[in-house]
Design an enzyme around this catalytic site. Structure first.
Site, PDB file in Angstrom:
ATOM      1  CG  ASP A 131     -20.648  -0.479  -7.045  1.00  0.00           C
ATOM      2  OD1 ASP A 131     -21.245  -0.145  -8.082  1.00  0.00           O
ATOM      3  OD2 ASP A 131     -20.716   0.152  -5.979  1.00  0.00           O
ATOM      4  NE  ARG A 181     -19.630   1.877 -12.573  1.00  0.00           N
ATOM      5  CZ  ARG A 181     -20.480   1.519 -11.597  1.00  0.00           C
ATOM      6  NH1 ARG A 181     -21.751   1.800 -11.685  1.00  0.00           N
ATOM      7  NH2 ARG A 181     -20.052   0.883 -10.540  1.00  0.00           N
TER       8      ARG A 181
HETATM    9  C1  LIG Z   1     -19.893   6.281 -11.715  1.00  0.00           C
HETATM   10  C2  LIG Z   1     -18.698   5.747 -11.010  1.00  0.00           C
HETATM   11  C3  LIG Z   1     -18.711   4.461 -10.500  1.00  0.00           C
HETATM   12  C4  LIG Z   1     -17.591   3.955  -9.844  1.00  0.00           C
HETATM   13  N1  LIG Z   1     -17.589   2.668  -9.418  1.00  0.00           N
HETATM   14  C5  LIG Z   1     -16.464   2.125  -8.916  1.00  0.00           C
HETATM   15  C6  LIG Z   1     -16.383   0.758  -8.586  1.00  0.00           C
HETATM   16  O1  LIG Z   1     -17.362   0.007  -8.694  1.00  0.00           O
HETATM   17  N2  LIG Z   1     -15.200   0.269  -8.120  1.00  0.00           N
HETATM   18  C7  LIG Z   1     -14.088   1.070  -7.987  1.00  0.00           C
HETATM   19  O2  LIG Z   1     -13.028   0.566  -7.600  1.00  0.00           O
HETATM   20  N3  LIG Z   1     -14.146   2.383  -8.267  1.00  0.00           N
HETATM   21  C8  LIG Z   1     -15.290   2.935  -8.720  1.00  0.00           C
HETATM   22  N4  LIG Z   1     -15.316   4.264  -9.029  1.00  0.00           N
HETATM   23  C9  LIG Z   1     -14.183   5.143  -8.632  1.00  0.00           C
HETATM   24  C10 LIG Z   1     -13.064   5.126  -9.662  1.00  0.00           C
HETATM   25  O3  LIG Z   1     -12.393   3.890  -9.640  1.00  0.00           O
HETATM   26  C11 LIG Z   1     -12.028   6.236  -9.400  1.00  0.00           C
HETATM   27  O4  LIG Z   1     -11.488   6.067  -8.121  1.00  0.00           O
HETATM   28  C12 LIG Z   1     -12.576   7.637  -9.493  1.00  0.00           C
HETATM   29  O5  LIG Z   1     -13.523   7.751 -10.512  1.00  0.00           O
HETATM   30  C13 LIG Z   1     -11.437   8.645  -9.750  1.00  0.00           C
HETATM   31  O6  LIG Z   1     -10.810   8.362 -10.961  1.00  0.00           O
HETATM   32  P1  LIG Z   1     -11.023   9.239 -12.286  1.00  0.00           P
HETATM   33  O7  LIG Z   1     -11.278   8.331 -13.416  1.00  0.00           O
HETATM   34  O8  LIG Z   1     -12.059  10.256 -12.057  1.00  0.00           O
HETATM   35  O9  LIG Z   1      -9.607   9.860 -12.612  1.00  0.00           O
HETATM   36  P2  LIG Z   1      -8.474  10.551 -11.701  1.00  0.00           P
HETATM   37  O10 LIG Z   1      -7.206  10.437 -12.479  1.00  0.00           O
HETATM   38  O11 LIG Z   1      -8.478  10.036 -10.301  1.00  0.00           O
HETATM   39  O12 LIG Z   1      -8.946  12.043 -11.674  1.00  0.00           O
HETATM   40  C14 LIG Z   1      -8.986  12.847 -12.833  1.00  0.00           C
HETATM   41  C15 LIG Z   1      -9.517  14.216 -12.464  1.00  0.00           C
HETATM   42  O13 LIG Z   1     -10.883  14.089 -12.061  1.00  0.00           O
HETATM   43  C16 LIG Z   1     -11.178  14.927 -10.966  1.00  0.00           C
HETATM   44  N5  LIG Z   1     -11.527  14.100  -9.795  1.00  0.00           N
HETATM   45  C17 LIG Z   1     -11.371  12.772  -9.662  1.00  0.00           C
HETATM   46  N6  LIG Z   1     -11.829  12.330  -8.469  1.00  0.00           N
HETATM   47  C18 LIG Z   1     -12.244  13.429  -7.822  1.00  0.00           C
HETATM   48  C19 LIG Z   1     -12.812  13.670  -6.551  1.00  0.00           C
HETATM   49  N7  LIG Z   1     -13.026  12.678  -5.682  1.00  0.00           N
HETATM   50  N8  LIG Z   1     -13.138  14.930  -6.212  1.00  0.00           N
HETATM   51  C20 LIG Z   1     -12.940  15.955  -7.069  1.00  0.00           C
HETATM   52  N9  LIG Z   1     -12.401  15.795  -8.298  1.00  0.00           N
HETATM   53  C21 LIG Z   1     -12.062  14.572  -8.672  1.00  0.00           C
HETATM   54  C22 LIG Z   1      -9.927  15.741 -10.719  1.00  0.00           C
HETATM   55  O14 LIG Z   1      -9.991  16.926 -11.467  1.00  0.00           O
HETATM   56  C23 LIG Z   1      -8.838  14.853 -11.240  1.00  0.00           C
HETATM   57  O15 LIG Z   1      -7.677  15.558 -11.608  1.00  0.00           O
HETATM   58  C24 LIG Z   1     -16.426   4.783  -9.678  1.00  0.00           C
HETATM   59  C25 LIG Z   1     -16.417   6.074 -10.201  1.00  0.00           C
HETATM   60  C26 LIG Z   1     -17.517   6.559 -10.856  1.00  0.00           C
HETATM   61  C27 LIG Z   1     -17.452   7.948 -11.409  1.00  0.00           C
END
Ligand SMILES: Cc1cc2nc3c(=O)[nH]c(=O)nc-3n(C[C@H](O)[C@H](O)[C@H](O)COP(=O)(O)OP(=O)(O)OC[C@H]3O[C@@H](n4cnc5c(N)ncnc54)[C@H](O)[C@@H]3O)c2cc1C
Length: 309
Positions: A131, A181
């Site tokens: 991560d 990732r």
């Molecule tokens: C597999 C995985 C590993 C990750 N690892 C890390 C990491 O190591 N370090 C790090 O900083 N971040 C990590 N993240 C979190 C990431 O950085 C984002 O904060 C998170 O994925 C939300 O961004 P998004 O790309 O989904 O888009 P966004 O623009 O935030 O969301 C797009 C759409 O997705 C849906 N959505 C997003 N989040 C949510 C939620 N919590 N609940 C419900 N619906 C939601 C909504 O419909 C939203 O409109 C990880 C996420 C995933 C999926």
């Protein structure tokens, strides 16, 4: 960054809230949407259900901040048990680890040694994901990653598209044949290091993603994976694959447990690689509040649970 998101990210660090939140039933009911349970057995059961739908699992253990090398050792031991249990259950599940849990704040050498112990125990065909945490940890995380990648070519690291430095970091990694990732980024970062506007983060995400998919096709990158729930990002990357003549299986989307379940299943059914990060453990409070910050509409879900019986 919206005021709500800022407040929630600050709340995710609040010790008083952390200690009290878990006593409330409505909070525990809300957490259950994102966490199959606190125990490894809960995560294993969830992974089994996902695999039946052709969705791979990635486990991450939610632990407290560690204080010394012996606690980093305990976390390492825990992951060694996790790998054994995954193997015994005959699951395809991989793991994703936070380096501060493995001693990054104590010393880079200690942390790299713990990551190597885990890598040695993992099956050769599987990726151990690292991560990415808040920006002060990025340099040290990449240093550990570069060290272990030389000996364990299936190791993967997370890069955050909200950081200005992400493009440079990706270019610097490519000569080492990395697995990456790509996520947008989950921490509260100042405008000196991260794009404040969502549109800029999204554009950077797609640009980095296209570079990664080309690099994967050309054999310069072992594995390109995308941690996002954003259907617009997913469509832009899927369209790019189609335009470049890449098969659907070139695109791997990882989501968090409980979020966009229909989309996870659609991707798997259509031939994309679909995976779900399954978090478990007792220390879920900061993780849960970061999920609320990502989508403040989730606060309604919390409120609904407050009034439901
Ligand atoms: C597999 C995985 C590993 C990750 N690892 C890390 C990491 O190591 N370090 C790090 O900083 N971040 C990590 N993240 C979190 C990431 O950085 C984002 O904060 C998170 O994925 C939300 O961004 P998004 O790309 O989904 O888009 P966004 O623009 O935030 O969301 C797009 C759409 O997705 C849906 N959505 C997003 N989040 C949510 C939620 N919590 N609940 C419900 N619906 C939601 C909504 O419909 C939203 O409109 C990880 C996420 C995933 C999926």
């Amino acid at each position: 960054m919206s005021v709500t998101r800022s407040l929630l990210l600050a709340a995710s660090q609040n010790i008083w809230l952390r200690e009290h939140a878990s006593h409330y039933k409505f909070v525990r009911r809300s957490v259950a949407r994102f966490l199959p349970g606190e125990e490894l057995d809960d995560a294993l059961a969830a992974a089994k259900v996902l695999e039946a739908k052709r969705i791979a699992g990635v486990f991450t253990h939610l632990g407290e901040n560690i204080r010394d090398a012996s606690e980093a050792d305990e976390v390492t031991q825990h992951y060694l048990i996790v790998l054994e249990r995954i193997r015994a259950a005959e699951l395809q599940t991989e793991i994703s680890v936070k380096l501060t849990q493995l001693g990054l704040d104590q010393s880079v050498d200690l942390c790299a040694a713990n990551v190597e112990r885990i890598l040695r125990a993992e099956d050769a065909g599987k990726t151990v994901w690292i991560d990415m945490e808040a920006s002060p940890h990025v340099d040290a995380t990449l240093e550990v990653y570069r060290r272990v990648l030389a000996e364990f070519p299936r190791t993967g690291v997370c890069l955050q598209a909200y950081l200005f430095r992400a493009q440079k970091d990706l270019q610097a990694l490519l000569p080492m044949k990395p697995s990456v990732r790509l996520v947008k980024g989950a921490y509260k970062e100042p405008p000196t290091v991260a794009f404040p506007a969502k549109k800029d983060v999204d554009d950077n995400y797609v640009s980095l993603g296209q570079t990664m998919l080309r690099a994967q096709r050309d054999g310069v990158m072992v594995r390109a994976s995308f941690g996002t729930h954003d259907t617009v990002m997913i469509k832009r990357l899927a369209d790019f694959c189609a335009t470049e003549g890449m098969p659907k299986s070139a695109l791997e989307i990882q989501m968090l447990y409980g979020i966009q379940r229909a989309e996870q299943e659609r991707l798997a059914a259509e031939g994309y690689r679909s995976a779900v990060l399954v978090a478990y453990g007792k220390y879920w409070y900061p993780w849960f509040v970061r999920r609320l910050a990502e989508r403040p509409a989730n606060l309604w879900f919390l409120a609904k649970n407050l009034f439901s019986r």
